[in-house]
Design a protein around this motif. Structure first.
Motif, PDB file in Angstrom:
ATOM      1  N   PHE A  23       0.741  -1.241   0.072  1.00 33.87           N
ATOM      2  CA  PHE A  23       0.149  -0.002   0.037  1.00 33.87           C
ATOM      3  C   PHE A  23       0.676   1.396   0.001  1.00 33.87           C
ATOM      4  O   PHE A  23       0.573   2.366  -0.480  1.00 33.87           O
ATOM      5  N   PHE A  24       2.039   1.367   0.675  1.00 32.73           N
ATOM      6  CA  PHE A  24       2.869   2.439   0.771  1.00 32.73           C
ATOM      7  C   PHE A  24       3.625   2.728  -0.540  1.00 32.73           C
ATOM      8  O   PHE A  24       3.692   3.973  -0.860  1.00 32.73           O
ATOM      9  N   LEU A  25       3.853   1.479  -1.292  1.00 31.48           N
ATOM     10  CA  LEU A  25       4.634   1.949  -2.276  1.00 31.48           C
ATOM     11  C   LEU A  25       3.677   2.417  -3.438  1.00 31.48           C
ATOM     12  O   LEU A  25       4.236   3.446  -4.246  1.00 31.48           O
ATOM     13  N   SER A  92     -15.265  -8.122  -7.592  1.00 26.79           N
ATOM     14  CA  SER A  92     -14.097  -8.102  -6.761  1.00 26.79           C
ATOM     15  C   SER A  92     -12.902  -6.844  -6.718  1.00 26.79           C
ATOM     16  O   SER A  92     -12.684  -6.387  -7.718  1.00 26.79           O
ATOM     17  N   PRO A  93     -12.839  -6.200  -5.690  1.00 29.38           N
ATOM     18  CA  PRO A  93     -11.740  -5.168  -5.598  1.00 29.38           C
ATOM     19  C   PRO A  93     -10.226  -5.713  -6.261  1.00 29.38           C
ATOM     20  O   PRO A  93      -9.580  -4.956  -6.622  1.00 29.38           O
ATOM     21  N   MET A  94      -9.800  -6.709  -5.870  1.00 28.52           N
ATOM     22  CA  MET A  94      -8.735  -7.512  -6.405  1.00 28.52           C
ATOM     23  C   MET A  94      -8.521  -7.364  -7.976  1.00 28.52           C
ATOM     24  O   MET A  94      -7.589  -7.156  -8.439  1.00 28.52           O
ATOM     25  N   SER A  95      -9.885  -7.645  -8.465  1.00 31.25           N
ATOM     26  CA  SER A  95      -9.773  -7.730 -10.146  1.00 31.25           C
ATOM     27  C   SER A  95      -9.394  -6.307 -10.679  1.00 31.25           C
ATOM     28  O   SER A  95      -8.998  -5.903 -11.475  1.00 31.25           O
ATOM     29  N   PHE A 155     -10.716   1.630  -0.920  1.00 26.46           N
ATOM     30  CA  PHE A 155     -11.995   0.821  -1.324  1.00 26.46           C
ATOM     31  C   PHE A 155     -11.800  -0.594  -1.028  1.00 26.46           C
ATOM     32  O   PHE A 155     -12.990  -1.216  -0.563  1.00 26.46           O
ATOM     33  N   GLU A 156     -10.876  -1.229  -1.038  1.00 27.97           N
ATOM     34  CA  GLU A 156     -10.512  -2.582  -0.834  1.00 27.97           C
ATOM     35  C   GLU A 156     -10.828  -2.876   0.676  1.00 27.97           C
ATOM     36  O   GLU A 156     -11.601  -3.913   0.835  1.00 27.97           O
ATOM     37  N   THR A 168     -15.673   2.284   6.147  1.00 31.16           N
ATOM     38  CA  THR A 168     -16.288   3.742   5.939  1.00 31.16           C
ATOM     39  C   THR A 168     -16.095   4.201   4.747  1.00 31.16           C
ATOM     40  O   THR A 168     -15.031   3.789   3.985  1.00 31.16           O
ATOM     41  N   GLN A 169     -17.208   4.919   4.149  1.00 35.15           N
ATOM     42  CA  GLN A 169     -16.955   5.545   2.638  1.00 35.15           C
ATOM     43  C   GLN A 169     -16.040   6.527   2.577  1.00 35.15           C
ATOM     44  O   GLN A 169     -15.459   6.660   1.373  1.00 35.15           O
ATOM     45  N   LEU A 170     -15.415   7.089   3.381  1.00 34.48           N
ATOM     46  CA  LEU A 170     -14.636   8.206   3.485  1.00 34.48           C
ATOM     47  C   LEU A 170     -13.170   7.477   3.420  1.00 34.48           C
ATOM     48  O   LEU A 170     -12.064   8.582   3.435  1.00 34.48           O
TER      49      LEU A 170
END
Length: 305
Positions: A23-25, A92-95, A155-156, A168-170
């Motif tokens: 996530f950081f990269l 799927s968020p991964m897709s 989102f994931e 949360t949506q935010l």
């Protein structure tokens, strides 16, 4: 005869530090490009000096990011399964994330190739930055993809309803804000070591304003999110307590990543003392990583007994 069976369920995840590193990269990559877009898309010429460093910093971090994801999957072939068009799952968020990485990567390569020039002189860099700013269509597409990529982890995680800290949506908005801080930290650090004389007073003043604004937004988000969690039932209260007990959150994100750089920017002379700007850069990167680490593992740990 009545038989009572007792079962113990362990809420355990195989996630490790590779996930927040991933996530950081991608946040550094997307954040750097969004900051560079102040020049290439929005026409703020004082940011021309960071366009070239942003291109290479974004590409380098994007190349490293999938390696952490593949290592976390343990079976590298799973990554190929995700990006296979025949396996695409609209729910799927991964897709979506896999294809977003590919589209962003292709566009980023097209953007970066114009900076691979024989000369690294100030004139050559300025001319190339001007050329990059001229291709508004490609720059605008890249900005939108970077924006989506920076929000993607939010989102994931946000779709996981069982985790009160994440749901949360935010959350995507907060990932965008901290990605911008990560991009600023990386670009300021790079320009500090590659061209100190190129950092004009106008550029430093603008960066200071943008950074302070982003830190203020982050602090407001943390305060409001904490207040909502502590007044939204036992599970949410536990999530808030778990987060505030995390050293990565209190010390890393809040202390070193937000409050310390804010104090340095408000009370330090960043225009004359470039060491202050370097320290702020490092602190912003520490804060961005700490945010992802604390959010991932505090979210996993916040489980009702």
């Amino acid at each position: 005869m009545t038989v009572n069976d007792m079962y113990t369920f362990m809420n355990e995840s195989n996630w490790n530090a590779l996930v927040p590193f991933y996530f950081f990269l991608i946040s550094i990559s997307a954040g750097s490009l969004m900051i560079a877009s102040l020049s290439t898309v929005f026409g703020m010429k004082q940011y021309d000096v960071i366009v070239r460093p942003a291109a290479f910093a974004s590409l380098g971090s994007l190349i490293l990011a999938p390696l952490f994801l593949i290592l976390d999957l343990q079976q590298p072939m799973r990554f190929l399964y995700v990006i296979n068009p025949l396996n695409f799952n609209i729910q799927s968020p991964m897709s979506w994330g896999g294809w977003l990485l590919i589209l962003y990567g292709i566009t980023l390569v097209l953007f970066t190739k114009r900076f691979i020039i024989g000369s690294a002189s100030a004139q050559a860099v300025a001319e190339t930055a001007a050329t990059a700013s001229g291709n508004k269509s490609l720059n605008s597409i890249l900005f939108v993809l970077a924006l989506l990529l920076s929000a993607y982890p939010g989102f994931e995680l946000g779709m996981i309803k069982a985790k009160a800290l994440w749901n949360t949506q935010l959350l995507p908005v907060y990932f965008i804000t901290t990605s911008l801080l990560a991009g600023l930290g990386m670009l300021l650090l790079v320009t500090q070591f590659t061209g100190k004389k190129e950092l004009t007073e106008k550029f430093i003043s603008s960066v200071k304003t943008v950074t302070i604004s982003l830190i203020a937004i982050s602090l407001v988000w943390i305060l409001s999110r904490s207040m909502i969690l502590t007044t939204s039932g036992l599970e949410s209260q536990l999530a808030a307590q778990t987060l505030w007990k995390s050293g990565w959150f209190v010390g890393g994100e809040l202390g070193l990543g937000l409050i310390a750089p804010l104090a340095l920017l408000l009370f330090g002379n960043v225009s004359k003392n470039r060491t202050v700007l370097t320290v702020v850069s490092v602190l912003l990167l520490i804060g961005a990583f700490s945010m992802r680490y604390s959010l991932v593992f505090a979210g996993l740990a916040a489980v009702m007994p």
